[in-house]
Design a protein around this motif. Sequence first.
Motif, PDB file in Angstrom:
ATOM      1  N   ALA A 228       0.833  -1.274  -0.037  1.00 43.93           N
ATOM      2  CA  ALA A 228       0.095  -0.113  -0.146  1.00 43.93           C
ATOM      3  C   ALA A 228       0.983   1.359   0.131  1.00 43.93           C
ATOM      4  O   ALA A 228       1.876   1.498   0.895  1.00 43.93           O
ATOM      5  CB  ALA A 228      -0.981   0.075   1.308  1.00 43.93           C
ATOM      6  N   VAL A 229       0.565   2.240  -0.882  1.00 38.27           N
ATOM      7  CA  VAL A 229       1.477   3.329  -1.124  1.00 38.27           C
ATOM      8  C   VAL A 229       0.604   4.644  -0.720  1.00 38.27           C
ATOM      9  O   VAL A 229      -0.455   4.687  -1.272  1.00 38.27           O
ATOM     10  CB  VAL A 229       1.974   3.447  -2.535  1.00 38.27           C
ATOM     11  CG1 VAL A 229       2.857   4.916  -2.753  1.00 38.27           C
ATOM     12  CG2 VAL A 229       2.860   2.356  -2.859  1.00 38.27           C
ATOM     13  N   ILE A 230       1.035   5.464   0.289  1.00 40.45           N
ATOM     14  CA  ILE A 230       0.239   6.419   0.797  1.00 40.45           C
ATOM     15  C   ILE A 230       1.040   7.808   0.063  1.00 40.45           C
ATOM     16  O   ILE A 230       2.204   7.771   0.417  1.00 40.45           O
ATOM     17  CB  ILE A 230       0.154   6.597   2.322  1.00 40.45           C
ATOM     18  CG1 ILE A 230      -0.337   5.326   2.729  1.00 40.45           C
ATOM     19  CG2 ILE A 230      -0.692   7.810   2.791  1.00 40.45           C
ATOM     20  CD1 ILE A 230      -0.521   5.145   4.444  1.00 40.45           C
ATOM     21  N   SER A 231       0.556   8.645  -0.690  1.00 35.98           N
ATOM     22  CA  SER A 231       0.890  10.057  -1.138  1.00 35.98           C
ATOM     23  C   SER A 231       0.478  10.941  -0.050  1.00 35.98           C
ATOM     24  O   SER A 231      -0.497  11.326   0.031  1.00 35.98           O
ATOM     25  CB  SER A 231       0.425  10.160  -2.321  1.00 35.98           C
ATOM     26  OG  SER A 231       0.885  11.306  -2.983  1.00 35.98           O
ATOM     27  N   VAL A 232       1.562  11.360   0.787  1.00 38.28           N
ATOM     28  CA  VAL A 232       1.112  12.284   2.013  1.00 38.28           C
ATOM     29  C   VAL A 232       2.397  13.303   2.209  1.00 38.28           C
ATOM     30  O   VAL A 232       3.476  12.891   1.929  1.00 38.28           O
ATOM     31  CB  VAL A 232       0.691  11.380   3.107  1.00 38.28           C
ATOM     32  CG1 VAL A 232       1.940  10.538   3.679  1.00 38.28           C
ATOM     33  CG2 VAL A 232       0.180  12.168   4.242  1.00 38.28           C
ATOM     34  N   GLY A 233       2.009  14.449   2.690  1.00 38.95           N
ATOM     35  CA  GLY A 233       2.978  15.407   3.051  1.00 38.95           C
ATOM     36  C   GLY A 233       3.244  15.318   4.390  1.00 38.95           C
ATOM     37  O   GLY A 233       2.687  14.764   5.586  1.00 38.95           O
ATOM     38  N   ALA A 234       4.835  15.460   4.770  1.00 37.99           N
ATOM     39  CA  ALA A 234       5.446  15.216   6.166  1.00 37.99           C
ATOM     40  C   ALA A 234       4.607  16.288   6.877  1.00 37.99           C
ATOM     41  O   ALA A 234       4.465  17.629   6.803  1.00 37.99           O
ATOM     42  CB  ALA A 234       6.700  15.653   6.284  1.00 37.99           C
ATOM     43  N   ASP A 235       4.235  15.891   8.396  1.00 36.98           N
ATOM     44  CA  ASP A 235       3.536  16.969   9.217  1.00 36.98           C
ATOM     45  C   ASP A 235       2.505  17.693   8.797  1.00 36.98           C
ATOM     46  O   ASP A 235       2.277  18.814   9.102  1.00 36.98           O
ATOM     47  CB  ASP A 235       4.864  17.623  10.000  1.00 36.98           C
ATOM     48  CG  ASP A 235       5.754  17.103  10.489  1.00 36.98           C
ATOM     49  OD1 ASP A 235       5.760  16.146  11.094  1.00 36.98           O
ATOM     50  OD2 ASP A 235       7.192  17.381  10.300  1.00 36.98           O
ATOM     51  N   ASN A 236       1.529  17.158   7.980  1.00 31.60           N
ATOM     52  CA  ASN A 236       0.508  17.793   7.472  1.00 31.60           C
ATOM     53  C   ASN A 236      -0.664  18.226   8.357  1.00 31.60           C
ATOM     54  O   ASN A 236      -0.557  17.488   9.379  1.00 31.60           O
ATOM     55  CB  ASN A 236      -0.210  17.070   6.272  1.00 31.60           C
ATOM     56  CG  ASN A 236      -0.780  15.575   6.628  1.00 31.60           C
ATOM     57  OD1 ASN A 236      -1.690  15.682   6.980  1.00 31.60           O
ATOM     58  ND2 ASN A 236       0.056  14.510   6.693  1.00 31.60           N
ATOM     59  N   SER A 237      -1.279  19.215   8.325  1.00 34.42           N
ATOM     60  CA  SER A 237      -2.310  19.655   9.235  1.00 34.42           C
ATOM     61  C   SER A 237      -3.611  18.574   9.603  1.00 34.42           C
ATOM     62  O   SER A 237      -4.258  18.953  10.386  1.00 34.42           O
ATOM     63  CB  SER A 237      -2.916  21.099   8.767  1.00 34.42           C
ATOM     64  OG  SER A 237      -3.331  20.959   7.445  1.00 34.42           O
ATOM     65  N   TYR A 238      -3.609  17.553   8.484  1.00 33.82           N
ATOM     66  CA  TYR A 238      -4.973  16.921   8.492  1.00 33.82           C
ATOM     67  C   TYR A 238      -4.665  15.680   9.259  1.00 33.82           C
ATOM     68  O   TYR A 238      -5.620  14.895   9.831  1.00 33.82           O
ATOM     69  CB  TYR A 238      -5.170  16.330   7.153  1.00 33.82           C
ATOM     70  CG  TYR A 238      -5.475  17.684   6.146  1.00 33.82           C
ATOM     71  CD1 TYR A 238      -6.604  18.263   6.278  1.00 33.82           C
ATOM     72  CD2 TYR A 238      -4.481  18.095   5.140  1.00 33.82           C
ATOM     73  CE1 TYR A 238      -6.860  19.162   5.294  1.00 33.82           C
ATOM     74  CE2 TYR A 238      -4.669  19.100   4.379  1.00 33.82           C
ATOM     75  CZ  TYR A 238      -5.914  19.622   4.326  1.00 33.82           C
ATOM     76  OH  TYR A 238      -6.130  20.685   3.487  1.00 33.82           O
ATOM     77  N   GLY A 239      -3.348  15.507   9.813  1.00 35.93           N
ATOM     78  CA  GLY A 239      -3.030  14.020  10.675  1.00 35.93           C
ATOM     79  C   GLY A 239      -2.978  13.012   9.771  1.00 35.93           C
ATOM     80  O   GLY A 239      -3.151  11.969  10.251  1.00 35.93           O
ATOM     81  N   HIS A 240      -2.773  13.176   8.430  1.00 38.81           N
ATOM     82  CA  HIS A 240      -2.722  12.102   7.418  1.00 38.81           C
ATOM     83  C   HIS A 240      -1.298  11.438   7.548  1.00 38.81           C
ATOM     84  O   HIS A 240      -0.242  12.149   7.576  1.00 38.81           O
ATOM     85  CB  HIS A 240      -2.994  12.375   6.105  1.00 38.81           C
ATOM     86  CG  HIS A 240      -4.443  12.739   5.958  1.00 38.81           C
ATOM     87  ND1 HIS A 240      -4.919  13.734   4.657  1.00 38.81           N
ATOM     88  CD2 HIS A 240      -5.534  12.557   6.692  1.00 38.81           C
ATOM     89  CE1 HIS A 240      -6.222  13.757   4.988  1.00 38.81           C
ATOM     90  NE2 HIS A 240      -6.823  13.322   6.064  1.00 38.81           N
ATOM     91  N   PRO A 241      -1.076   9.997   7.426  1.00 41.42           N
ATOM     92  CA  PRO A 241      -2.128   8.964   7.447  1.00 41.42           C
ATOM     93  C   PRO A 241      -2.560   8.840   8.789  1.00 41.42           C
ATOM     94  O   PRO A 241      -1.771   8.832   9.806  1.00 41.42           O
ATOM     95  CB  PRO A 241      -1.624   7.908   6.688  1.00 41.42           C
ATOM     96  CG  PRO A 241      -0.197   7.918   7.240  1.00 41.42           C
ATOM     97  CD  PRO A 241       0.319   9.583   7.211  1.00 41.42           C
TER      98      PRO A 241
END
Length: 343
Positions: A228-241
Amino acid sequence: MKKTVCAILALVLSVLCVACGPAPAPVAEGAGLAVHFIDVGQADAALVICDDATMLIDGGNREDSSLIYSYLKNEGITHLDYVVATHAHEDHVGGLPGALSYATVGTALCSVTEHDSGVFKTFVNQLAKQGKTIAVPETGETFALGGAQVQVLGPVRESDDPNNMSIVLRIVYGETSFLFTGDAEREEEQDILAAGFDLESTVLKVGHHGSENSTTYPFLREIMPEYAVISVGADNSYGHPTHEALSRLRDAGATVLRTDESGTIVCTSDGKTVSFSAERETHNESEQTGGEMEYVLNTSSKKFHAPSCSSVQDIGGNNRATFSGTRSELLAQGYSPCGNCKP
């Protein structure tokens, strides 16, 4: 009598073939498929290359236009057979004009043809410069991408939520398969399940950057991904993932790879197995062991680059320096990582 027996045998064989399902498409010797999960921070962008055919699925935010432009240039891709904007949100469509500024496009797909946002209108205008318009694919339709087969699984129905209007694609290459889910959430996942599509996939591009309301247990049980690959930004404000999404993936037994940790991730398939390489694997290992890495510095802009970065050649001699050490040391000296190569 002989004709009757032959007819019965033919009927039995046809029933058996339907029960077993279609055999995997044969893969030409020497061919291959590669999926580049491009690190665009808190956004999505994936470049799929199969044989001589190419497809770009999403393009990150508006500020990622130059990154997408440079990525295609570095890969030598001047034509995209397909450009897919999974839905109209900026973090998926914003950087696509950068791709269209460098490469020509055969077919552009999106779940809508209009949206009240500047970035979407820019995407439409860039297509118009090439004489192209957006096509809305039919759910269930299939098309070829080189030696791979692509099927559109969603959206199944209209929704007021752009996330649940995400184009969902399943790519089958030999015995391997890839599922791209855009930002589809629980509602669209349920629609796709109810439609009865085959979801089993070797690799899952996790929906909505790993949000709590995506990648639900019923959906995962049908996919059963190995990776599973998650495209996500470091320390994002949404708490993703989210912890919830990661827990579900863990329960499904999937190996998770994340762009915030590994940078751009490239998955290759020979039609039987898949393998991965990650941009920042060596950097992460270096940080963990205290080892050193080589970087190229722009002493004027205070940016540091990987030696292979295309931007390095543009650094003037007086402003160019090399550095051997860790990222932490450079950050402490006031340098920041290049936005293109993201070392």
